[in-house]
Design a protein around this motif. Structure first.
Motif, PDB file in Angstrom:
ATOM      1  N   GLU A  32      18.026  26.399  26.635  1.00  0.00           N
ATOM      2  CA  GLU A  32      17.481  26.509  27.988  1.00  0.00           C
ATOM      3  C   GLU A  32      16.903  27.909  28.195  1.00  0.00           C
ATOM      4  OE1 GLU A  32      16.626  23.711  29.632  1.00  0.00           O
ATOM      5  OE2 GLU A  32      18.728  23.095  29.765  1.00  0.00           O
ATOM      6  N   HIS A  33      15.739  27.978  28.817  1.00  0.00           N
ATOM      7  CA  HIS A  33      14.997  29.236  29.014  1.00  0.00           C
ATOM      8  C   HIS A  33      14.678  29.894  27.668  1.00  0.00           C
ATOM      9  CE1 HIS A  33      15.083  29.377  33.401  1.00  0.00           C
ATOM     10  NE2 HIS A  33      16.254  28.777  33.291  1.00  0.00           N
ATOM     11  N   ASP A  35      12.164  28.310  25.745  1.00  0.00           N
ATOM     12  CA  ASP A  35      10.802  27.898  25.356  1.00  0.00           C
ATOM     13  C   ASP A  35       9.785  29.023  25.534  1.00  0.00           C
ATOM     14  OD1 ASP A  35      10.895  27.571  28.153  1.00  0.00           O
ATOM     15  OD2 ASP A  35      10.029  25.544  28.147  1.00  0.00           O
ATOM     16  N   ASP A 169       8.951  20.879  28.961  1.00  0.00           N
ATOM     17  CA  ASP A 169       8.964  19.666  29.787  1.00  0.00           C
ATOM     18  C   ASP A 169       7.754  18.784  29.501  1.00  0.00           C
ATOM     19  OD1 ASP A 169      11.054  21.091  30.775  1.00  0.00           O
ATOM     20  OD2 ASP A 169      10.150  21.509  32.724  1.00  0.00           O
ATOM     21  N   TYR A 219      12.476  31.982  38.829  1.00  0.00           N
ATOM     22  CA  TYR A 219      12.157  31.585  37.452  1.00  0.00           C
ATOM     23  C   TYR A 219      11.172  32.594  36.850  1.00  0.00           C
ATOM     24  CZ  TYR A 219      10.520  28.657  33.554  1.00  0.00           C
ATOM     25  OH  TYR A 219      10.188  28.178  32.310  1.00  0.00           O
TER      26      TYR A 219
HETATM   27  C1  GLA Z   1      11.988  24.503  33.442  1.00  0.00           C
HETATM   28  C2  GLA Z   1      10.666  24.870  32.747  1.00  0.00           C
HETATM   29  C3  GLA Z   1      10.799  24.775  31.238  1.00  0.00           C
HETATM   30  C4  GLA Z   1      12.023  25.526  30.732  1.00  0.00           C
HETATM   31  C5  GLA Z   1      13.252  25.153  31.545  1.00  0.00           C
HETATM   32  C6  GLA Z   1      14.452  25.980  31.164  1.00  0.00           C
HETATM   33  O1  GLA Z   1      12.275  23.156  33.258  1.00  0.00           O
HETATM   34  O2  GLA Z   1       9.631  24.046  33.183  1.00  0.00           O
HETATM   35  O3  GLA Z   1       9.629  25.243  30.628  1.00  0.00           O
HETATM   36  O4  GLA Z   1      11.801  26.898  30.732  1.00  0.00           O
HETATM   37  O5  GLA Z   1      13.043  25.284  32.929  1.00  0.00           O
HETATM   38  O6  GLA Z   1      14.831  25.729  29.864  1.00  0.00           O
END
Ligand code: GLA
Length: 383
Positions: A32-33, A35, A169, A219
């Motif tokens: 998570e976080h 990408d 995503d 974010y």
């Molecule tokens: C959101 C973003 C993704 C990713 C996640 C965390 O979903 O759209 O690109 O960074 O958060 O993993």
């Protein structure tokens, strides 16, 4: 999803000729976080998505009706004629991002609806972008490859919706495959499908139903922290292109040059990289205890270091631990939304009942429960 409802509304507004496309939301087992930091992610598409009936209208206008918002929008295909409605900007953005890449979709009518919960961390927005990117590519024979379709969705978020998201995503929504998770290296875009059928376990999402208003600016701020930490490390280690390339030792070297906050954010990201690799190795051996342990590790990091959790998510994570759930963590961007839980089948009923009861007692409403079914990505429906 009631496809007939979508078709009927389309027919009453725009006529009988139509095609229906869909693209799903996603879950992410771990990573998570990572990408936007050039690391690994491990998502799968789910059985909930956006469904759109669509037909070219022979003009350069788009006429769209959202069943969920019960709202209509009409807009053009250039910046002067952009829609004001935030939901319509996702569609407009996809069209504009195609044009910027030299492709020429034309005007169309559309009616759409979704069953992927909004703001729950299951990527309803990527599902929306991917539905239209996939549909326009197909209808107008644009010949855009799937990676570029995902990037078109991502750029839509960046340039029309204000979120500097990574690629996970949109990638998952486009490339999803029934029964499979995908391990994607976000630095190289190489990926592998992993059959995912954890025998004796269930994967379930518990949705706090909490939506945090400031999620997108928070974010973007996390992303800036990572880029700043990475720039300091890269100044000493030119081989480091992304934060995920760095080691804890490298981070320690720049600790005094960066803020305590940026240090903690970077510490989480570098730790998460190892957790994803551990999970991949464990999955190959069917070692779900290690998978679960790393999921708890991610939750701790997201809560205490990356600080993208909230009371409701932490509470659900604690209950999972108390109930002996194998793995549990906040999923997606954070600041609300769901936990993803890997739970032994025999513990499932007790866990869900306990979580519902305790959560309701503390927060005055029940969490929503979604069993995860890993499904196919973007596609045209056979009507
Ligand atoms: C959101 C973003 C993704 C990713 C996640 C965390 O979903 O759209 O690109 O960074 O958060 O993993």
């Amino acid at each position: 999803m009631d496809i007939n409802l979508i078709k009927n509304i389309f027919k009453s507004l725009f006529g009988n000729e139509l095609r229906v496309y869909t693209s799903p939301g996603r879950v992410n087992l771990i990573g998570e976080h990572t990408d936007y930091n050039g690391g690994f992610v491990f998502p799968g598409a789910i059985d909930k998505g956006i469904y759109a009936a669509i037909n070219p209208n022979g003009t350069y206008k788009i006429r769209a009706y959202s069943i969920d918002y019960q709202a209509k929008a009409e807009f053009g295909m250039n910046e002067d004629d952009a829609p004001k409605e935030s939901w319509a900007r996702y569609i407009f953005g996809v069209v504009r991002e195609m044009q910027k890449r030299g492709f020429e979709p034309k005007g169309f009518d559309t009616v759409f609806a979704g069953d992927v919960p909004l703001g729950a961390g299951m990527s309803s927005s990527a599902a929306l972008e991917s539905t239209f990117a996939f549909a326009l590519n197909d209808i107008y024979n644009l010949g855009i490859d799937k990676f570029e379709l995902a990037r078109i969705g991502q750029s839509t978020e960046h340039n029309y919706c204000g979120v500097k998201c990574g690629i996970m995503d949109q990638f998952a929504s486009i490339f999803g495959k029934k029964g499979h998770l995908m391990r994607l290296n976000c630095a190289t875009m190489e990926f592998e499908y992993f059959q995912f059928d954890p025998k004796g376990y269930k994967v379930v999402l518990l949705d706090t139903v909490v939506k945090h208003e400031l999620a997108s600016s928070a974010y973007n701020k996390r992303r800036e922290s990572c880029e700043n930490a990475c720039a300091h490390i890269a100044a000493k280690h030119p081989e480091v292109k992304y934060l995920s390339d760095a080691t804890m030792l490298m981070l320690e070297e720049v600790k005094n040059e960066i803020s305590q906050e940026d240090y903690m954010r970077a510490k989480y990201v570098i730790g998460e990289k190892q957790r994803v690799l551990d999970v991949c190795a464990a999955l190959e051996k069917g070692d779900y205890e290690t998978v679960g342990d790393r999921m708890y590790g991610t939750h701790y990091g997201m809560s205490k270091e990356y600080e993208v959790s909230c009371d409701e998510l932490d509470f659900l994570n604690d209950i999972a631990k108390e109930c002996g759930v194998t793995g549990s963590r906040v999923m997606g961007g954070g600041f609300g939304g769901c936990t993803i839980n890997l739970v032994k089948e025999e513990l499932y009923d007790k866990f869900i009942a306990t979580a519902k009861e305790k959560f309701n007692k503390k927060f005055g409403h029940y969490p929503k429960v979604y069993d995860v079914v890993i499904s196919d990505g973007a596609r045209k429906l056979n009507l």
